[in-house]
Design a protein around this motif. Sequence first.
Motif, PDB file in Angstrom:
ATOM      1  N   UNK A   1      69.965 -15.963  99.563  1.00 34.09           N
ATOM      2  CA  UNK A   1      68.878 -15.480  98.700  1.00 34.09           C
ATOM      3  C   UNK A   1      68.786 -13.958  98.749  1.00 34.09           C
ATOM      4  N   UNK A   2      68.957 -13.388  99.941  1.00 34.13           N
ATOM      5  CA  UNK A   2      68.873 -11.931 100.074  1.00 34.13           C
ATOM      6  C   UNK A   2      70.035 -11.251  99.352  1.00 34.13           C
ATOM      7  N   UNK A   3      71.254 -11.761  99.562  1.00 29.32           N
ATOM      8  CA  UNK A   3      72.419 -11.130  98.932  1.00 29.32           C
ATOM      9  C   UNK A   3      72.353 -11.269  97.413  1.00 29.32           C
ATOM     10  N   UNK A   4      71.910 -12.433  96.921  1.00 26.44           N
ATOM     11  CA  UNK A   4      71.796 -12.610  95.475  1.00 26.44           C
ATOM     12  C   UNK A   4      70.744 -11.675  94.890  1.00 26.44           C
ATOM     13  N   UNK A   5      69.654 -11.475  95.616  1.00 24.63           N
ATOM     14  CA  UNK A   5      68.615 -10.564  95.135  1.00 24.63           C
ATOM     15  C   UNK A   5      69.157  -9.142  95.028  1.00 24.63           C
ATOM     16  N   UNK A   6      69.910  -8.705  96.040  1.00 24.66           N
ATOM     17  CA  UNK A   6      70.471  -7.359  96.006  1.00 24.66           C
ATOM     18  C   UNK A   6      71.459  -7.199  94.849  1.00 24.66           C
ATOM     19  N   UNK A   7      72.271  -8.230  94.617  1.00 21.07           N
ATOM     20  CA  UNK A   7      73.223  -8.162  93.507  1.00 21.07           C
ATOM     21  C   UNK A   7      72.499  -8.113  92.169  1.00 21.07           C
TER      22      UNK A   7
END
Length: 428
Positions: free
Chosen positions: A117-123
Motif C-alpha cells: 500500500x505504501x509503495x503503490x501510494x508513492x508511485x
Amino acid sequence: MAPPPPPTGMLELLEQLDVLEKSANLSASIHDVQSVIDLLTAARDKVAADPQTAPLTLAKLQDPVKRSLEQAQKDIKPIYSGLNKYGKALDKKFKDKPIPPASNDALSSHPRLVNRAISMHLLREGEFSVASTFIQEAHRHPPRPEPTASTPNPSMNDSREADLAEESFNSEKLQGQFREMYLILHELRQERNLEPAIRWARQRSDLLEARGSNLEFELCRLQFVCLFVGHGLVADDDEPMEEDPQGPLEAYKYARREFGHFRGRYAHEIQQLIGAMAYWQNVVDSPYRRYFYNNTAWEEVATSFTREFCSLLGLSADSPLYIAATAGAIALPHLLKLQNIMEKTRTEWTTQNELPVEIPLPPTYHFHSIFVCPVSKEQSTDANPPMMMPCGHVIAQESLDRISKGTRFKCPYCPMESHPRDARKVRL
C-alpha cells in the motif's frame, strides 16, 4: 466566489499564526550576529598583523561584542514569545489523547500488504525515487508478520499475499505508466493542451467504450469549446468572448471531423453544442452558457482522465492508503470515546471484523454496500450471501434454502417460480 470561513475553533490558531508571522523577523538578529562576526574577524586580522596589539585589541573588543549579543537576544525575544503562544494555542486546540491500544491490530500479520500500500501510494503520487528506495529497503529488510486474533499463525510464505506484494514491488512498469499519466496531467492542468489526453483515449477507445466511459467525448467536447471561444481556454465569467466568427467556424470544422462516431451515445449533447453556434455573439445569455463558462472544466476532465487511467490499470481512482488514513482519522475520535466508555463499564471489544459503533464517513467512502434480507431481516455475511432469483428479487442464502427445501418454489415477492440452482450469488 469567496472561500468559506474557517471553522470557529481554528480562528484562534489563525490569529496566533498571524501574530507569529509578523513577529518572526530574524533579520535584526541576523544583522547583530553578523556584526559580532565582523568585529571578531577584524580583530583576528589585526592581531595576526601585529601580535603585540593583542591585549589592547581584545580589551576594546569586549564592550562592542557584549552590546551586539545583548541586542541579538533582545531582538529574538518576540519570536520566542510568539512561538510560545502559538504552541499553547495548538495544545489547546489539539489536546493530547492516548490512541486506542493495538490489541486488535489486524494488519500486523500482513506486513507485505502494508508495504505494498505504501509503495503503490508513492508511485501514484509520482514520487518514483522515494518509491524505489522504499522498495529496495523493503527487500533488504523484509518485515516479519506478528500473530493476531484473526491470524494466529501468520506465514511469510502466503503465496497470495506474496503475489500481491510482488505486483507493486516490480515497479518499473508501473513507474512508466504513472509517468505517462503525470505527463498528460501536466499538459492538461498547466499547459491547457488536450491533444495528449485525446490521443491516449483514442488508442484505448474500445476499452473505454466497454467500461461505459465518457472520457473521450468529454475531452473532444472541451476541445470544441476551446476552439469556439477562440483563445484556447474556456471563458471566465468576467472575460468576454472574442467577437470573431473564426473561432466558431474552426469549432464547426472540428465537430464535423471528430463528432461522427459519438452520435450514437451523445447525439443530444452534440446537438446542443452545434445549436450554440447560433448564439456565438451572445453565448453568455444563451441556453448553452454552461458549456462555455465553466471554471472547473479543466479540473473535471483531469479528474476523469485520472480515474479512467487508474481503472484500466485495475486500480481505484484514489490511493487506498490515503483513503484508509483519512477514514481512520475520522473514526479515531469515536473510537477514543468508545474506549473511555468501555473502561468505565469494564467491557471489551470482542469483534474484529466490524466496528462496534457507527462511523459517520462521507458518502464517497461508502465502498461496501450492506444487504439485509427482506425475508429474515438479517444482514448478509460471507456464509449467508445474497442470492438473486431469475425474477430479479434478492434474498439471503439461508432464506432461499428454507423456502425452497431443494425443490422448485415460488418467489416470496412475485408469482414467478424457479429452482434454487438457478439463483445467482450477488457480490456487493
